[in-house]
Design a protein around this motif. Structure first.
Motif, PDB file in Angstrom:
ATOM      1  N   HIS A 183      19.955  41.409  47.594  1.00 60.14           N
ATOM      2  CA  HIS A 183      20.711  40.867  48.736  1.00 60.14           C
ATOM      3  C   HIS A 183      22.162  41.285  48.578  1.00 60.14           C
ATOM      4  O   HIS A 183      22.775  40.993  47.536  1.00 60.14           O
ATOM      5  N   THR A 184      22.715  41.939  49.580  1.00 63.83           N
ATOM      6  CA  THR A 184      24.129  42.303  49.579  1.00 63.83           C
ATOM      7  C   THR A 184      24.833  41.567  50.701  1.00 63.83           C
ATOM      8  O   THR A 184      24.414  41.631  51.862  1.00 63.83           O
ATOM      9  N   VAL A 185      25.918  40.879  50.351  1.00 62.28           N
ATOM     10  CA  VAL A 185      26.785  40.240  51.340  1.00 62.28           C
ATOM     11  C   VAL A 185      28.153  40.893  51.202  1.00 62.28           C
ATOM     12  O   VAL A 185      28.855  40.675  50.220  1.00 62.28           O
ATOM     13  N   ALA A 186      28.497  41.734  52.177  1.00 56.73           N
ATOM     14  CA  ALA A 186      29.697  42.558  52.083  1.00 56.73           C
ATOM     15  C   ALA A 186      30.821  41.994  52.938  1.00 56.73           C
ATOM     16  O   ALA A 186      30.584  41.359  53.973  1.00 56.73           O
ATOM     17  N   SER A 187      32.036  42.254  52.516  1.00 59.50           N
ATOM     18  CA  SER A 187      33.208  41.870  53.299  1.00 59.50           C
ATOM     19  C   SER A 187      33.450  42.886  54.401  1.00 59.50           C
ATOM     20  O   SER A 187      33.004  44.035  54.335  1.00 59.50           O
ATOM     21  N   SER A 188      34.186  42.466  55.427  1.00 61.17           N
ATOM     22  CA  SER A 188      34.536  43.390  56.502  1.00 61.17           C
ATOM     23  C   SER A 188      35.423  44.507  55.979  1.00 61.17           C
ATOM     24  O   SER A 188      35.370  45.640  56.474  1.00 61.17           O
ATOM     25  N   GLY A 189      36.242  44.205  54.959  1.00 60.35           N
ATOM     26  CA  GLY A 189      37.097  45.240  54.380  1.00 60.35           C
ATOM     27  C   GLY A 189      36.298  46.349  53.736  1.00 60.35           C
ATOM     28  O   GLY A 189      36.603  47.534  53.917  1.00 60.35           O
ATOM     29  N   LEU A 190      35.265  45.976  52.982  1.00 60.45           N
ATOM     30  CA  LEU A 190      34.414  47.005  52.376  1.00 60.45           C
ATOM     31  C   LEU A 190      33.676  47.783  53.453  1.00 60.45           C
ATOM     32  O   LEU A 190      33.564  49.016  53.377  1.00 60.45           O
ATOM     33  N   ALA A 191      33.173  47.081  54.475  1.00 63.06           N
ATOM     34  CA  ALA A 191      32.458  47.763  55.553  1.00 63.06           C
ATOM     35  C   ALA A 191      33.334  48.796  56.227  1.00 63.06           C
ATOM     36  O   ALA A 191      32.869  49.889  56.581  1.00 63.06           O
ATOM     37  N   ALA A 192      34.618  48.495  56.390  1.00 62.96           N
ATOM     38  CA  ALA A 192      35.537  49.432  57.031  1.00 62.96           C
ATOM     39  C   ALA A 192      35.654  50.725  56.231  1.00 62.96           C
ATOM     40  O   ALA A 192      35.760  51.819  56.800  1.00 62.96           O
ATOM     41  N   THR A 193      35.601  50.627  54.901  1.00 65.57           N
ATOM     42  CA  THR A 193      35.713  51.827  54.069  1.00 65.57           C
ATOM     43  C   THR A 193      34.450  52.671  54.123  1.00 65.57           C
ATOM     44  O   THR A 193      34.466  53.845  53.741  1.00 65.57           O
ATOM     45  N   LEU A 194      33.346  52.077  54.599  1.00 60.19           N
ATOM     46  CA  LEU A 194      32.060  52.784  54.668  1.00 60.19           C
ATOM     47  C   LEU A 194      31.763  53.306  56.072  1.00 60.19           C
ATOM     48  O   LEU A 194      30.651  53.776  56.330  1.00 60.19           O
ATOM     49  N   GLY A 195      32.742  53.189  56.969  1.00 64.19           N
ATOM     50  CA  GLY A 195      32.558  53.699  58.323  1.00 64.19           C
ATOM     51  C   GLY A 195      32.264  52.635  59.352  1.00 64.19           C
ATOM     52  O   GLY A 195      31.832  52.945  60.468  1.00 64.19           O
ATOM     53  N   GLY A 196      32.462  51.364  59.005  1.00 64.77           N
ATOM     54  CA  GLY A 196      32.220  50.280  59.944  1.00 64.77           C
ATOM     55  C   GLY A 196      30.989  49.483  59.583  1.00 64.77           C
ATOM     56  O   GLY A 196      30.194  49.860  58.727  1.00 64.77           O
ATOM     57  N   ARG A 197      30.809  48.358  60.272  1.00 67.24           N
ATOM     58  CA  ARG A 197      29.748  47.435  59.880  1.00 67.24           C
ATOM     59  C   ARG A 197      28.357  48.023  60.060  1.00 67.24           C
ATOM     60  O   ARG A 197      27.465  47.777  59.237  1.00 67.24           O
ATOM     61  N   ASP A 198      28.132  48.791  61.114  1.00 69.16           N
ATOM     62  CA  ASP A 198      26.799  49.367  61.310  1.00 69.16           C
ATOM     63  C   ASP A 198      26.475  50.371  60.210  1.00 69.16           C
ATOM     64  O   ASP A 198      25.354  50.401  59.688  1.00 69.16           O
ATOM     65  N   ALA A 199      27.471  51.207  59.863  1.00 67.04           N
ATOM     66  CA  ALA A 199      27.266  52.163  58.782  1.00 67.04           C
ATOM     67  C   ALA A 199      27.037  51.450  57.456  1.00 67.04           C
ATOM     68  O   ALA A 199      26.192  51.849  56.649  1.00 67.04           O
ATOM     69  N   ALA A 200      27.773  50.353  57.239  1.00 63.39           N
ATOM     70  CA  ALA A 200      27.626  49.606  55.992  1.00 63.39           C
ATOM     71  C   ALA A 200      26.231  49.013  55.863  1.00 63.39           C
ATOM     72  O   ALA A 200      25.647  49.006  54.772  1.00 63.39           O
ATOM     73  N   LEU A 201      25.680  48.516  56.973  1.00 56.56           N
ATOM     74  CA  LEU A 201      24.339  47.936  56.921  1.00 56.56           C
ATOM     75  C   LEU A 201      23.302  48.973  56.492  1.00 56.56           C
ATOM     76  O   LEU A 201      22.291  48.637  55.871  1.00 56.56           O
ATOM     77  N   GLY A 202      23.550  50.229  56.823  1.00 55.65           N
ATOM     78  CA  GLY A 202      22.621  51.280  56.446  1.00 55.65           C
ATOM     79  C   GLY A 202      22.852  51.842  55.062  1.00 55.65           C
ATOM     80  O   GLY A 202      21.924  52.403  54.460  1.00 55.65           O
ATOM     81  N   ARG A 203      24.066  51.686  54.541  1.00 56.89           N
ATOM     82  CA  ARG A 203      24.403  52.329  53.277  1.00 56.89           C
ATOM     83  C   ARG A 203      24.361  51.395  52.074  1.00 56.89           C
ATOM     84  O   ARG A 203      24.169  51.843  50.948  1.00 56.89           O
ATOM     85  N   LEU A 204      24.540  50.117  52.302  1.00 57.21           N
ATOM     86  CA  LEU A 204      24.579  49.181  51.179  1.00 57.21           C
ATOM     87  C   LEU A 204      23.162  48.838  50.724  1.00 57.21           C
ATOM     88  O   LEU A 204      22.223  48.879  51.519  1.00 57.21           O
ATOM     89  N   PRO A 205      22.985  48.454  49.457  1.00 60.53           N
ATOM     90  CA  PRO A 205      21.627  48.284  48.898  1.00 60.53           C
ATOM     91  C   PRO A 205      21.023  46.930  49.202  1.00 60.53           C
ATOM     92  O   PRO A 205      21.723  45.954  49.494  1.00 60.53           O
ATOM     93  N   GLY A 206      19.691  46.865  49.110  1.00 60.52           N
ATOM     94  CA  GLY A 206      18.978  45.613  49.180  1.00 60.52           C
ATOM     95  C   GLY A 206      18.056  45.509  50.370  1.00 60.52           C
ATOM     96  O   GLY A 206      18.233  46.191  51.384  1.00 60.52           O
TER      97      GLY A 206
END
Length: 287
Positions: A183-206
């Motif tokens: 389970h990954t619970v990411a901050s909006s700040g981290l999501a921004a570095t990964l290309g935005g929240r939609d990109a973060a949902l696809g790139r983060l693990p779990g």
């Protein structure tokens, strides 16, 4: 507080901070002197705050980490006991400087400025007793520092313990941790570095990934599909610790066998009720 290792719902591995909170009329500009409206000193840090929140909400929680033995650091560690968190896994390091945050909170808006010092604590050692706490728990919550988090997550996964990651900031050292996370619970700040929240949902693990967005709520994705939750409407006084409380309440929801999206909604409610001090959480969110 002594508890059998096998009895823990949640074990957290992290670093306890001492937080000095100062409420001011407005955030100061250069060379400006301001009178403090209110002040408080409390325990902080991502995983410690989450463990305290989970314990106040009824979880059997334990914390593992290093701490300084004097001054503000000792005061911060002392808060675990009243919250109901097992502290037998804390390794006190005399003569070291514990982490410290000074948080300026604007009185009318809740806007914040944060000054922090990570101190000079040595990395924790995963003793046999702490390994037993981790491998017999139901959930393990980790954030930074990554070497200790990874060292804890590896035996947890091997023992069938669910690993939850509070993903707050980008760091190459997280690469070793990511394959162990469920389970990954990411901050909006981290999501921004990964290309935005939609990109973060696809790139983060779990199997479950979500991004917390403050006043914009939560977005997430599970095996059942994506979900989005609006934030609860509250008069914001101070958001200090709200995100950390979210993590502790989210695990509490999972312990109570809520689906991930329902656990996230429960966590959002707990975070919204934080108000200005974590102590206000007790007695107001447990339902």
């Amino acid at each position: 507080m002594a508890t059998s290792p096998a009895s823990f719902d949640l074990v957290g591995v992290g670093v306890p901070y001492a937080d000095v909170l100062l409420r001011v009329p407005h955030l100061p500009g250069p060379d400006e002197a301001l009178r403090v409206l209110d002040r408080d000193v409390q325990g902080g840090g991502e995983v410690p705050t989450a463990c305290c929140a989970a314990a106040r909400l009824g979880c059997r929680a334990a914390f593992i980490g290093a701490a300084a033995g004097e001054g503000l650091a000792a005061a911060a560690v002392a808060e675990f006991g009243p919250a109901g968190v097992d502290t037998a896994g804390i390794q006190v390091q005399p003569g070291r400087r514990g982490p410290l945050s000074v948080i300026l909170v604007e009185g009318n808006t809740g806007a914040r400025s944060i000054l922090w010092d990570e101190g000079d604590l040595a990395l924790i050692e995963l003793t046999a007793a702490n390994r037993a706490r981790i491998t017999t728990a139901r959930y393990l919550l980790v954030s930074e520092p990554f070497p200790a988090a990874t060292e804890a997550a590896r035996p947890a996964r091997e023992s069938g313990v669910t690993v939850v990651w509070d993903a707050d900031a980008p760091d190459p050292a997280a690469d070793a941790l990511m394959p162990l996370v469920e389970h990954t619970v990411a901050s909006s700040g981290l999501a921004a570095t990964l290309g935005g929240r939609d990109a973060a949902l696809g790139r983060l693990p779990g199997a479950v990934v979500m991004v917390t967005l403050g006043r914009d709520g939560v977005v997430g994705c599970t095996n059942a599909g994506p979900f989005r939750l609006p934030a609860f409407a509250v008069d914001v006084v101070d958001t200090t610790g709200a995100g950390d409380v979210f993590h502790g309440a989210y695990v509490t929801g999972l312990v109570r066998e809520l689906a991930p999206d329902a656990a996230a909604r429960y966590a959002s409610a707990a975070a919204a009720l934080v108000g200005d001090w974590l102590g206000r959480l007790a007695g107001t969110t447990q339902q």
